[in-house]
Design a protein around this motif. Structure first.
Motif, PDB file in Angstrom:
ATOM      1  N   MET A 108       0.833  -1.204   0.000  1.00 55.06           N
ATOM      2  CA  MET A 108       0.000   0.000   0.000  1.00 55.06           C
ATOM      3  C   MET A 108       0.869   1.254   0.000  1.00 55.06           C
ATOM      4  SD  MET A 108      -2.945   1.018   2.772  1.00 55.06           S
ATOM      5  CE  MET A 108      -1.797   0.817   4.133  1.00 55.06           C
ATOM      6  N   LEU A 109       1.935   1.248   0.809  1.00 54.76           N
ATOM      7  CA  LEU A 109       2.831   2.404   0.872  1.00 54.76           C
ATOM      8  C   LEU A 109       3.504   2.642  -0.474  1.00 54.76           C
ATOM      9  CD1 LEU A 109       4.317   4.540   2.619  1.00 54.76           C
ATOM     10  CD2 LEU A 109       6.045   2.782   3.095  1.00 54.76           C
ATOM     11  N   GLY A 110       3.936   1.572  -1.143  1.00 53.82           N
ATOM     12  CA  GLY A 110       4.593   1.720  -2.433  1.00 53.82           C
ATOM     13  C   GLY A 110       3.694   2.355  -3.480  1.00 53.82           C
ATOM     14  N   PHE A 111       2.426   1.938  -3.525  1.00 53.79           N
ATOM     15  CA  PHE A 111       1.485   2.510  -4.482  1.00 53.79           C
ATOM     16  C   PHE A 111       1.229   3.986  -4.200  1.00 53.79           C
ATOM     17  CE2 PHE A 111      -0.204  -1.794  -5.748  1.00 53.79           C
ATOM     18  CZ  PHE A 111      -0.060  -1.605  -7.110  1.00 53.79           C
ATOM     19  N   ILE A 112       0.986   4.311  -2.929  1.00 49.81           N
ATOM     20  CA  ILE A 112       0.593   5.681  -2.589  1.00 49.81           C
ATOM     21  C   ILE A 112       1.717   6.663  -2.876  1.00 49.81           C
ATOM     22  CG2 ILE A 112      -0.026   7.196  -0.674  1.00 49.81           C
ATOM     23  CD1 ILE A 112      -1.594   4.850   0.522  1.00 49.81           C
ATOM     24  N   VAL A 113       2.946   6.332  -2.436  1.00 48.52           N
ATOM     25  CA  VAL A 113       4.067   7.254  -2.663  1.00 48.52           C
ATOM     26  C   VAL A 113       4.376   7.366  -4.159  1.00 48.52           C
ATOM     27  CG1 VAL A 113       6.495   7.713  -2.159  1.00 48.52           C
ATOM     28  CG2 VAL A 113       5.008   6.774  -0.376  1.00 48.52           C
ATOM     29  N   SER A 114       4.258   6.261  -4.897  1.00 49.81           N
ATOM     30  CA  SER A 114       4.538   6.279  -6.337  1.00 49.81           C
ATOM     31  C   SER A 114       3.593   7.202  -7.089  1.00 49.81           C
ATOM     32  CB  SER A 114       4.439   4.865  -6.914  1.00 49.81           C
ATOM     33  OG  SER A 114       5.435   4.024  -6.377  1.00 49.81           O
ATOM     34  N   SER A 115       2.388   7.372  -6.560  1.00 48.81           N
ATOM     35  CA  SER A 115       1.423   8.231  -7.249  1.00 48.81           C
ATOM     36  C   SER A 115       1.860   9.698  -7.257  1.00 48.81           C
ATOM     37  CB  SER A 115       0.040   8.110  -6.603  1.00 48.81           C
ATOM     38  OG  SER A 115       0.051   8.660  -5.292  1.00 48.81           O
ATOM     39  N   GLY A 128       9.118   0.074  -7.445  1.00 44.97           N
ATOM     40  CA  GLY A 128       9.987  -1.070  -7.655  1.00 44.97           C
ATOM     41  C   GLY A 128      10.278  -1.829  -6.375  1.00 44.97           C
ATOM     42  N   PHE A 129      11.083  -1.243  -5.473  1.00 43.84           N
ATOM     43  CA  PHE A 129      11.549  -1.956  -4.294  1.00 43.84           C
ATOM     44  C   PHE A 129      10.466  -2.124  -3.224  1.00 43.84           C
ATOM     45  CE2 PHE A 129      15.687  -0.481  -5.952  1.00 43.84           C
ATOM     46  CZ  PHE A 129      16.349  -1.704  -5.987  1.00 43.84           C
ATOM     47  N   VAL A 130       9.830  -1.023  -2.825  1.00 40.13           N
ATOM     48  CA  VAL A 130       8.896  -1.068  -1.693  1.00 40.13           C
ATOM     49  C   VAL A 130       7.666  -1.903  -2.026  1.00 40.13           C
ATOM     50  CG1 VAL A 130       7.442   0.314  -0.158  1.00 40.13           C
ATOM     51  CG2 VAL A 130       9.709   1.139  -0.813  1.00 40.13           C
ATOM     52  N   MET A 131       7.016  -1.586  -3.148  1.00 42.03           N
ATOM     53  CA  MET A 131       5.819  -2.328  -3.527  1.00 42.03           C
ATOM     54  C   MET A 131       6.165  -3.784  -3.860  1.00 42.03           C
ATOM     55  SD  MET A 131       4.088  -3.245  -6.616  1.00 42.03           S
ATOM     56  CE  MET A 131       2.426  -3.456  -7.193  1.00 42.03           C
ATOM     57  N   GLY A 132       7.327  -4.006  -4.514  1.00 37.25           N
ATOM     58  CA  GLY A 132       7.748  -5.366  -4.826  1.00 37.25           C
ATOM     59  C   GLY A 132       8.005  -6.192  -3.576  1.00 37.25           C
ATOM     60  N   PHE A 133       8.643  -5.595  -2.568  1.00 40.26           N
ATOM     61  CA  PHE A 133       8.867  -6.289  -1.305  1.00 40.26           C
ATOM     62  C   PHE A 133       7.538  -6.663  -0.655  1.00 40.26           C
ATOM     63  CE2 PHE A 133       9.043  -5.980   3.339  1.00 40.26           C
ATOM     64  CZ  PHE A 133       9.971  -6.961   3.636  1.00 40.26           C
ATOM     65  N   GLY A 134       6.561  -5.756  -0.712  1.00 42.29           N
ATOM     66  CA  GLY A 134       5.271  -6.004  -0.069  1.00 42.29           C
ATOM     67  C   GLY A 134       4.533  -7.179  -0.661  1.00 42.29           C
ATOM     68  N   TYR A 135       4.358  -7.198  -1.978  1.00 45.88           N
ATOM     69  CA  TYR A 135       3.576  -8.293  -2.539  1.00 45.88           C
ATOM     70  C   TYR A 135       4.378  -9.590  -2.600  1.00 45.88           C
ATOM     71  CZ  TYR A 135       5.243  -8.296  -7.493  1.00 45.88           C
ATOM     72  OH  TYR A 135       5.961  -8.419  -8.660  1.00 45.88           O
TER      73      TYR A 135
END
Length: 477
Positions: A108-115, A128-135
């Protein structure tokens, strides 16, 4: 969403009553876990499959080369796999409920900041890194849960769970294109961040049997001694004829090993020729398997096809992937097919189609290729089934950590290399030919399975002989 929560709570209440009957009734709860696993796969890989839609938007928004933008998708998918050993350590310390929920938070954090990203570097870090680590963490926890609940019918269970990945990819790709047309790519990423937050609910409901009577939502309960006991009972109930102690051994390894012991265990597994063969086949497979999904929409657009139609073409890949995984998994279970050989044949056929696909330029032809490629894309459920059967369930989590790591390394290299191939040749012919060659090579490698198994057996016999000699010599002295 409210109706879903009410429905799931009703199911939990039913099974809490069954708790007082016998352990066999508790064992039935595996089907609830399988449904939750399917939903989690839908959110994790389903949202990850929307990268091609964003990629087209980023090409027109950012002043960067295709290879540089393709690196975003490579980092995202690569991180999800590359950190497999780390996922195992986190899951063993927190339990799969807590660890999976943590993955949802990172996603969730990766998507929101990427926006709010203003440059490609920010997207590489957060998308890349944050959202990839999450899923990746959430997907790993789902794999462990399914493997603990299913010993028989494992191929079918893995196929059903991974229907969520492909089905979610189909739905979210269409949704992503609609949202992009309506709100732009920034608004789309914000909405997808909200969707990914549902992972917290899924993992909260993914109870172990002994947690059912009180319907506790306590995260820490997933790693309590009582829950470890329930896993052992569940495993014994699951399959008394197929090394019923293996799951217990796995759980003991997960909960009692020190950090140094875990590192040593990971290194020791690499001595197994069967695992080395599987890692080589997976690495080469994942160098090429994501390339058609990543680049097919842009290739269709360059062929003069409308961008919305191009999005439907890539959606057909994941839709046919849903059907293919279910059909091939069911046939494998009913006909008792070897999962590793099935994996190899499917990869070789998909690779042949991909290598020949540059000859296709029409909308109908690309659609037929997308459907065929998706139907044969069954590597994920069958490599996991092969790992559990060939290496033993007690080593599944360790082996799967290495498999995810190899997938991650390949995904870091594959899409970016394919993008640079296009920049070099100004054509997708070399890109898709490279992808096809990788898949064919991966399929050919599975032919060496018997030799690897034989070598592994010889190494075990030799190791036992050396150990017996040492014991005898110590007793004599």
């Amino acid at each position: 969403m409210y109706l879903f929560v009410v429905f799931m709570r009703y199911i939990l209440q039913v099974y809490s009553v069954m708790q007082n009957v016998n352990d066999y009734e508790i064992y039935k709860y595996r089907w609830v876990v399988l449904m939750l696993a399917c939903l989690t796969c839908c959110v994790t890989w389903g949202l990850a499959y929307t990268i091609p839609v964003h990629y087209v938007s980023w090409i027109s928004y950012f002043d960067a080369g295709k290879g540089e933008l393709a690196l975003i998708g490579g980092i995202n998918s690569g991180t999800a796999g590359l950190l497999g050993p780390l996922y195992h350590i986190i899951q063993s310390r927190l339990g799969y409920r807590q660890a999976g929920a943590l993955g949802g938070v990172f996603m969730m954090l990766g998507f929101i900041v990427s926006s709010f990203a203003m440059n490609v570097t920010t997207l590489c870090v957060f998308y890349g890194f944050v959202m990839g680590f999450g899923y990746g963490l959430g997907y790993f926890c789902v794999s462990v849960a399914v493997n603990l609940y299913f010993t028989r019918q494992r191929a079918l269970a893995e196929g059903i769970a991974n229907i969520g990945s492909s089905g979610g990819g189909f739905l979210f790709t269409i949704l992503a294109q609609y949202l992009t047309n309506t709100y732009g790519w920034r608004g789309t990423l914000l909405i997808m961040g909200a969707i990914s937050s549902h992972m917290l609910l899924f993992f909260k409901l993914m109870y172990l049997p002994r947690q059912l009577p009180e319907l506790s939502l306590d995260w820490a309960s997933s790693s309590s001694p009582e829950s470890r006991v329930s896993v052992r009972k569940l495993s014994d109930c699951a399959d008394t004829t197929n090394q019923s102690g293996n799951s217990m051994l796995l759980e003991q390894k997960v909960t009692s090993a020190t950090n140094g012991g875990r590192i040593q265990e990971y290194m020791n597994t690499l001595k197994n020729p069967v695992l080395v063969l599987m890692l080589c086949a997976e690495f080469i497979c994942w160098l090429g398997i994501y390339i058609p999904i990543m680049f097919l929409p842009e290739r269709a657009r360059m062929a003069g096809i409308d961008i919305n139609t191009a999005a439907w073409i890539v959606s057909s890949i994941v839709l046919s992937m849903t059907v293919g995984r279910l059909v091939i998994s069911a046939l494998s279970t009913l006909c008792h097919l070897d999962p590793f050989y099935t994996y190899g044949v499917a990869n070789a056929l998909a690779g042949t189609l991909t290598a020949l696909s540059p000859l296709i330029q029409t909308e109908l032809g690309l659609l037929c290729y997308a459907i065929s490629f998706g139907f044969l894309n069954v590597s994920v459920p069958f490599i996991r089934t092969s790992a559990a059967l060939l290496l033993g369930q007690q080593y599944f989590a360790l082996a799967y950590g290495w498999i995810l790591a190899m997938n991650g390394v390949a995904l870091f290299i594959g899409p970016a290399f394919a993008g640079w191939l296009f920049d070099l040749t100004e054509s997708y012919t070399s890109t898709f030919s490279f992808s096809g060659a990788c898949l064919i090579t991966s399929g050919v490698l599975t032919l060496f399975k018997n030799k690897a198994v034989s070598l592994s057996h010889s190494m075990r016999v030799e190791s036992r002989a050396v150990t017996n000699e040492e014991i005898t010599s110590e007793r004599t002295s």
